[in-house]
Design an enzyme around this catalytic site. Structure first.
Site, short mmCIF file in Angstrom:
data_model
loop_
_atom_site.label_atom_id
_atom_site.label_comp_id
_atom_site.label_asym_id
_atom_site.label_seq_id
_atom_site.Cartn_x
_atom_site.Cartn_y
_atom_site.Cartn_z
N TYR A 148 0.84 -1.21 0.00
CA TYR A 148 0.00 0.00 0.00
C TYR A 148 0.87 1.26 0.00
CZ TYR A 148 -3.74 3.20 1.56
OH TYR A 148 -4.64 4.22 1.67
N ASP A 149 1.80 1.33 0.97
CA ASP A 149 2.60 2.56 1.13
C ASP A 149 3.45 2.84 -0.10
OD1 ASP A 149 1.57 2.00 3.62
OD2 ASP A 149 3.45 2.20 4.72
N GLU A 150 4.16 1.81 -0.56
CA GLU A 150 5.05 2.01 -1.71
C GLU A 150 4.24 2.16 -3.00
OE1 GLU A 150 7.87 2.95 -1.21
OE2 GLU A 150 9.08 1.71 0.11
N ASN A 193 -14.36 -0.54 13.70
CA ASN A 193 -14.23 -1.66 14.65
C ASN A 193 -14.75 -1.27 16.03
OD1 ASN A 193 -13.13 -3.50 12.88
ND2 ASN A 193 -11.21 -3.76 14.00
N PHE A 194 -14.22 -0.17 16.56
CA PHE A 194 -14.58 0.22 17.94
C PHE A 194 -16.08 0.52 18.06
CE2 PHE A 194 -10.17 1.97 19.55
CZ PHE A 194 -9.62 0.70 19.36
N GLY A 210 -2.00 0.72 22.87
CA GLY A 210 -3.01 1.77 22.66
C GLY A 210 -2.44 3.16 22.79
N ARG A 214 -3.34 8.61 16.21
CA ARG A 214 -3.79 8.96 14.87
C ARG A 214 -4.57 10.27 14.97
NH1 ARG A 214 -0.96 5.19 14.18
NH2 ARG A 214 -1.20 3.41 12.78
N ASP A 276 3.25 -0.94 12.39
CA ASP A 276 2.15 -0.03 12.72
C ASP A 276 2.74 1.33 13.15
OD1 ASP A 276 -0.99 -0.75 13.50
OD2 ASP A 276 -0.21 1.01 14.55
P1 NAD Z 1 -12.73 1.98 0.31
O1 NAD Z 1 -12.10 0.65 0.41
O2 NAD Z 1 -14.06 2.19 0.95
O3 NAD Z 1 -12.86 2.45 -1.22
C1 NAD Z 1 -12.00 2.06 -2.23
C2 NAD Z 1 -12.83 1.75 -3.47
O4 NAD Z 1 -11.96 1.39 -4.55
C3 NAD Z 1 -13.78 0.57 -3.26
O5 NAD Z 1 -15.06 0.92 -3.73
C4 NAD Z 1 -13.15 -0.54 -4.08
O6 NAD Z 1 -14.08 -1.50 -4.53
C5 NAD Z 1 -12.49 0.24 -5.19
N1 NAD Z 1 -11.38 -0.47 -5.84
C6 NAD Z 1 -10.36 -1.13 -5.23
N2 NAD Z 1 -9.54 -1.67 -6.14
C7 NAD Z 1 -10.04 -1.33 -7.37
C8 NAD Z 1 -9.65 -1.60 -8.71
N3 NAD Z 1 -8.54 -2.33 -8.98
N4 NAD Z 1 -10.41 -1.11 -9.72
C9 NAD Z 1 -11.53 -0.39 -9.46
N5 NAD Z 1 -11.95 -0.11 -8.20
C10 NAD Z 1 -11.22 -0.58 -7.17
O7 NAD Z 1 -11.66 3.03 0.90
P2 NAD Z 1 -11.76 4.60 1.13
O8 NAD Z 1 -11.50 4.86 2.55
O9 NAD Z 1 -13.01 5.14 0.52
O10 NAD Z 1 -10.49 5.10 0.32
C11 NAD Z 1 -10.61 5.72 -0.96
C12 NAD Z 1 -9.23 6.20 -1.40
O11 NAD Z 1 -8.72 7.15 -0.45
C13 NAD Z 1 -8.18 5.08 -1.49
O12 NAD Z 1 -7.36 5.33 -2.61
C14 NAD Z 1 -7.38 5.23 -0.22
O13 NAD Z 1 -6.08 4.78 -0.37
C15 NAD Z 1 -7.45 6.74 0.00
N6 NAD Z 1 -7.24 7.08 1.41
C16 NAD Z 1 -8.22 6.84 2.34
C17 NAD Z 1 -7.99 7.16 3.68
C18 NAD Z 1 -9.03 6.95 4.74
O14 NAD Z 1 -8.74 7.19 5.92
N7 NAD Z 1 -10.24 6.53 4.46
C19 NAD Z 1 -6.76 7.71 4.08
C20 NAD Z 1 -5.78 7.92 3.09
C21 NAD Z 1 -6.04 7.62 1.77
N1 UDP Z 2 -6.33 -0.58 15.73
C1 UDP Z 2 -6.72 -1.05 16.98
N2 UDP Z 2 -7.81 -1.88 17.04
C2 UDP Z 2 -8.53 -2.23 15.95
C3 UDP Z 2 -8.14 -1.74 14.69
C4 UDP Z 2 -7.02 -0.93 14.61
O1 UDP Z 2 -6.10 -0.74 18.01
O2 UDP Z 2 -9.52 -2.97 16.11
C5 UDP Z 2 -5.18 0.34 15.66
C6 UDP Z 2 -4.14 0.02 14.60
O3 UDP Z 2 -3.19 -0.92 15.09
C7 UDP Z 2 -3.54 1.39 14.34
C8 UDP Z 2 -4.72 2.34 14.55
O4 UDP Z 2 -5.68 1.61 15.31
O5 UDP Z 2 -2.56 1.67 15.31
C9 UDP Z 2 -5.37 2.81 13.25
O6 UDP Z 2 -5.66 1.67 12.48
P1 UDP Z 2 -6.39 1.73 11.06
O7 UDP Z 2 -6.29 0.37 10.46
O8 UDP Z 2 -7.74 2.31 11.21
O9 UDP Z 2 -5.54 2.81 10.21
P2 UDP Z 2 -3.98 2.95 9.87
O10 UDP Z 2 -3.17 2.03 10.74
O11 UDP Z 2 -3.88 2.59 8.43
O12 UDP Z 2 -3.71 4.37 10.17
#
Ligand code: NAD
Ligand code: UDP
Length: 317
Positions: A148-150, A193-194, A210, A214, A276
């Site tokens: 994801y990150d890369e 989740n929470f 904990g 974030r 994490d």
């Molecule tokens: P989400 O999983 O609800 O939405 C992602 C959508 O992309 C889904 O509808 C999924 O079916 C679709 N999708 C996945 N792979 C696909 C593919 N190969 N082709 C077509 N569609 C595909 O997640 P979200 O939280 O709505 O995130 C949306 C975007 O925002 C993502 O790119 C995510 O990386 C980015 N983002 C979200 C957050 C957050 O906190 N929610 C934070 C940082 C970045």
């Molecule tokens: N986390 C947690 N309990 C859960 C789900 C996630 O303590 O049931 C923690 C997780 O380890 C991370 C933080 O909550 O430290 C945020 O997790 P999330 O997956 O929502 O986002 P990201 O880690 O991608 O920022």
């Protein structure tokens, strides 16, 4: 009468952020093409838009090229929760990288503006706090979060190269943890989740001690900022951080959710997943300056109350 009606492609439009964005764009009178492969998205998120003349739903995978005449592209397609993106890590990185190439190719062909949903994950486990856009990050290239990150870091590179080399009009936003209605209750993110655990009276699962932090942004604040970023002048490419600087430990989040739901749930501790990040808080001075007075308006209490209401009415009827 709308002065500036556009055809707008939203990839990942059936997901949490994408469906909220589609709502807003349709409401503003634009023609929205919502493209999704439904990997983590859900038809229920956009069901109410089906039949609307301003909305079209396309099942498509962004790792394959897609052609349409559009004015703007919001590239959101990518699973976002760690369990979802780790489920098929190879597919995740293909989605980020090939999806970016395909959508940038489309933007070049259409001369469309294109916005990339990048992420605070590009900062990895940050050694600089809070994170500003000039920080290059501390990312493990070979860990379980790397797909994801890369993938997202490579997508940023592609966006900048298509801009420098081909003149494509790009915008990169780095989204910090965002929550709200239409999150998938089962995708494993901490807020959903929470809340679900608290509403069902189940144990609240904290990973690690904990103490990790974030910063949580409510969805409406993000959508407003995304629209404003897309509307900035062509010489603004970003990347720009979009988030709420309020910073909370997971312990604080758990206690707040328990309080707001009046839950009897107990807190339990589970192993911390690999890599994490320990802390995360956006420096949003660039966004505030560029986006005409934008700043997050919904604080954690208010946003959680709205999200709890959504989960209650949708899943616990
Ligand atoms: P989400 O999983 O609800 O939405 C992602 C959508 O992309 C889904 O509808 C999924 O079916 C679709 N999708 C996945 N792979 C696909 C593919 N190969 N082709 C077509 N569609 C595909 O997640 P979200 O939280 O709505 O995130 C949306 C975007 O925002 C993502 O790119 C995510 O990386 C980015 N983002 C979200 C957050 C957050 O906190 N929610 C934070 C940082 C970045
Ligand atoms: N986390 C947690 N309990 C859960 C789900 C996630 O303590 O049931 C923690 C997780 O380890 C991370 C933080 O909550 O430290 C945020 O997790 P999330 O997956 O929502 O986002 P990201 O880690 O991608 O920022």
């Amino acid at each position: 009468m709308m002065m500036d009606k556009k055809r707008i492609l939203v990839t990942g439009g059936a997901g949490f952020i994408g469906s909220n964005l589609c709502d807003r764009l349709v409401r503003e009178g634009h023609d929205v093409l919502c493209l999704d492969n439904f990997f983590t998205g859900n038809k229920n998120n956009i069901r109410h838009l089906i039949g609307n003349d301003h909305f079209e739903l396309i099942r498509h995978d962004v790792i394959n090229p897609y052609m349409a005449e559009v004015d703007e592209i919001y590239n959101l397609a990518c699973p976002a929760s760690p369990p979802a993106y780790q489920h098929d890590a190879i597919k995740t990185i293909k989605t980020s990288v090939m999806g970016a190439i395909n959508m940038l190719g489309l933007a070049r062909y259409c001369k469309a503006r294109i916005l990339q949903a990048s992420t605070s994950e590009v900062y990895g486990d940050p050694n600089v706090h809070p994170q500003s856009e000039s920080y290059w990050g501390n990312v493990n290239p070979i860990g379980i979060r790397s797909c994801y990150d890369e993938g997202k870091r490579c997508a940023e590179t592609l966006f900048m190269d298509y801009h420098r080399q081909e003149g494509v009009r790009i915008k990169i936003i780095r989204i910090f943890n965002t929550y709200g209605p239409r999150m998938d209750p089962d995708d494993g993110r901490v807020v959903s989740n929470f809340i679900m655990q608290a509403l069902r009276g189940e144990d609240i699962t904290i990973y690690g001690t904990g103490e990790q932090t974030r910063s949580f942004q409510y969805i409406d604040d993000l959508i407003e900022a995304m629209i404003r970023v897309m509307g900035t002048a062509d010489d603004f490419t970003g990347p720009v951080n979009l988030g709420n600087p309020g910073e909370f430990s997971m312990l604080e989040l758990a206690q707040t959710v328990i309080r707001l739901t009046n839950s009897k749930s107990k807190i339990v501790f589970r192993p911390l997943p690999m890599d994490d990040p320990r802390q995360r808080r956006p420096d949003i001075s660039m966004a505030k300056q560029i986006l005409g007075g934008w700043e997050p308006k919904v604080d954690l209490n208010e946003g959680l109350l709205r999200t709890i209401e959504y989960f209650k009415s949708t899943y616990l009827k």
